[in-house]
Structure formats: C-alpha cells, structure tokens
Scaffold this active site. Structure first.
Site, PDB file in Angstrom:
ATOM      1  CG  HIS A 107      -8.234   9.584  -0.209  1.00  0.00           C
ATOM      2  ND1 HIS A 107      -9.423   9.192  -0.778  1.00  0.00           N
ATOM      3  CD2 HIS A 107      -7.358   8.566  -0.416  1.00  0.00           C
ATOM      4  CE1 HIS A 107      -9.281   7.974  -1.289  1.00  0.00           C
ATOM      5  NE2 HIS A 107      -8.040   7.582  -1.101  1.00  0.00           N
ATOM      6  NE  ARG A 119      -3.919   0.305   1.617  1.00  0.00           N
ATOM      7  CZ  ARG A 119      -4.843   0.139   0.662  1.00  0.00           C
ATOM      8  NH1 ARG A 119      -5.049  -1.056   0.141  1.00  0.00           N
ATOM      9  NH2 ARG A 119      -5.548   1.157   0.243  1.00  0.00           N
TER      10      ARG A 119
END
EC number: 6.3.5.13
Length: 238
Positions: free
Chosen positions: A187, A127
């Site tokens: 985000h 990730r």
C-alpha cells in the site's frame, strides 16, 4: 490510442488503504504526457465495458471481499481474457487474494477465486502491519506499507520481488507477476510511492516507453524521499 481507459473494480468496497491513489496516479501521469485518461468504476452487478487498457482492484477486509465475491466469479472469464491479451492488471492485497485461485479464511472456509493469478492465500489471526522494502529482479527497489494477515503461495508463478525488510508473501518473496498482471501487498499507495512501477504499467498499456516530463520529475522527487525515509527507518539501503 485516443483515450486511456482504466477500469477500477469495486472502488467503494475495496480501497481501505488509499489504493484509489494508484488509479489517480495512472490517470494523472498519462494526462501529464498529453494522453486523455478515463476512469471507469465497476460495482457488483454492473456490466463490464467492452474493452479497457488497465485494470485495478484494491484491498479490503474479509467482509468486503465477501460482498464482491460472487461478482468477481461472474467477471472472472473476462479478466482472464484481458490478462491473456496483455492488459496490465494491478491487484492489491485483498483484491489480489480474490483474483487468485483460492482464499482460505481464518475459520478454514475456502472461497474460490477468479484464477487470474495461480496463487493461494491463507488468512490467519496474525496481521503483518508495517513498512516494507522489496527488490525486483532488475534491481529496482520498491517501498511501501503492508497490512494483511495472509500467507500466500505462488503455485508455479513468479514473485514480483524479494523482501528486503518486511513480510510480503512469507518465505522471503513478495507479490506475483503473470505476464502484465501484478499482485502485491504494498500500500502507500504503491504507485505514487513507486512511480517507476506506474510508468511500467502505463508503458505496457500504451505499447511503448513513457518518457519523463516536468510534472513527473517534480512529484517523483517526493516519492524518492519517501522511499528513502522508509529504508532509513528499516535500516536498509535502496
């Protein structure tokens, strides 16, 4: 335009990183300028409205992507029609992956996408989590937070910008732009953090530039400070 209609796709399933804040930002920035805004939520199996002015889809894990996948394919022709008609579309991370051509899972399974974007995302066990700074071709700098495991190929498409610090698509690029449709990993959520991008989307939807008003000037100062803080932590300049 009497009412600005914002379509929020899969708000219950895709929105784990505060992405609903993008819809709130668009609606409130329109209302601050005296424009009525309506948010229409679309869930799997429901009918799409006949017409919209902006489309938003947020992010989510692979389990959530699977939950909405068949519905994405069902509404894909309408999404492509809206894209071709110039309707602004903002797709965040996992939502963007579903609106691309293909999404490849860590196990090697390939999920067909809506083909709104000519992109291919390959998920892995690694990730990419952290703050990110991106510079657009016009010199505008965006800042935010990324949390994804994808390497994304742009198959002939234009990137949203160049990564100054962070991972993005991989290979130094971040996001994608096809007409008025944007895909990004940012985000934060991205629009409250980067109001210049929010106003560009609004301007496209309203077919004209949107001028600052007292409310936007006030909240945009907070956004500027937030971007500056991210840049300072990463050791880059805005």
């Amino acid at each position: 335009m009497s009412v600005l209609r914002i379509l929020h796709l899969y708000s219950r399933e895709l929105g784990i990183n505060g992405d609903a804040g993008n819809v709130t930002a668009l609606a409130e920035r329109a209302r601050w300028r005296g424009i009525d805004a309506e948010v229409v939520h679309h869930a799997p199996g429901a009918e799409l409205p006949a017409g919209v002015d902006i489309v938003h889809i947020g992010s989510g894990p692979l389990s959530a992507q699977r939950a909405v996948h068949q519905d994405v394919l069902a509404i894909a022709p309408r999404l492509r029609e809206w894209r071709d008609a110039g309707v602004p579309i903002l797709a965040i991370a996992g939502g963007w992956q579903l609106l691309g051509r293909e999404l490849v899972t860590p196990e090697g399974e390939t999920l067909a996408g809506a083909e709104v974007f000519p992109t291919r995302a390959t998920l892995s066990a690694k990730r990419h989590v952290g703050e990110i700074v991106v510079r657009l071709t016009d010199g505008t700098t965006l800042a935010g937070f990324e949390n994804h495991s994808a390497t994304t190929e742009l198959e002939g498409a234009e990137a949203l910008g160049r990564v100054v610090s962070g991972t993005g698509n991989g290979g130094g690029q971040e996001g994608v732009v096809v007409g008025s449709a944007i895909g990004t990993h940012l985000h934060g959520p991205v629009l409250p953090m980067n109001p210049v991008l929010a106003d560009r989307i609004l301007g496209t939807a309203l077919r004209g530039e949107v001028a600052p008003v007292a409310q936007t000037e006030r909240v945009d100062r907070y956004a500027t400070n937030a971007r500056r803080a991210i840049a300072e932590r990463l050791g880059v300049s805005l």
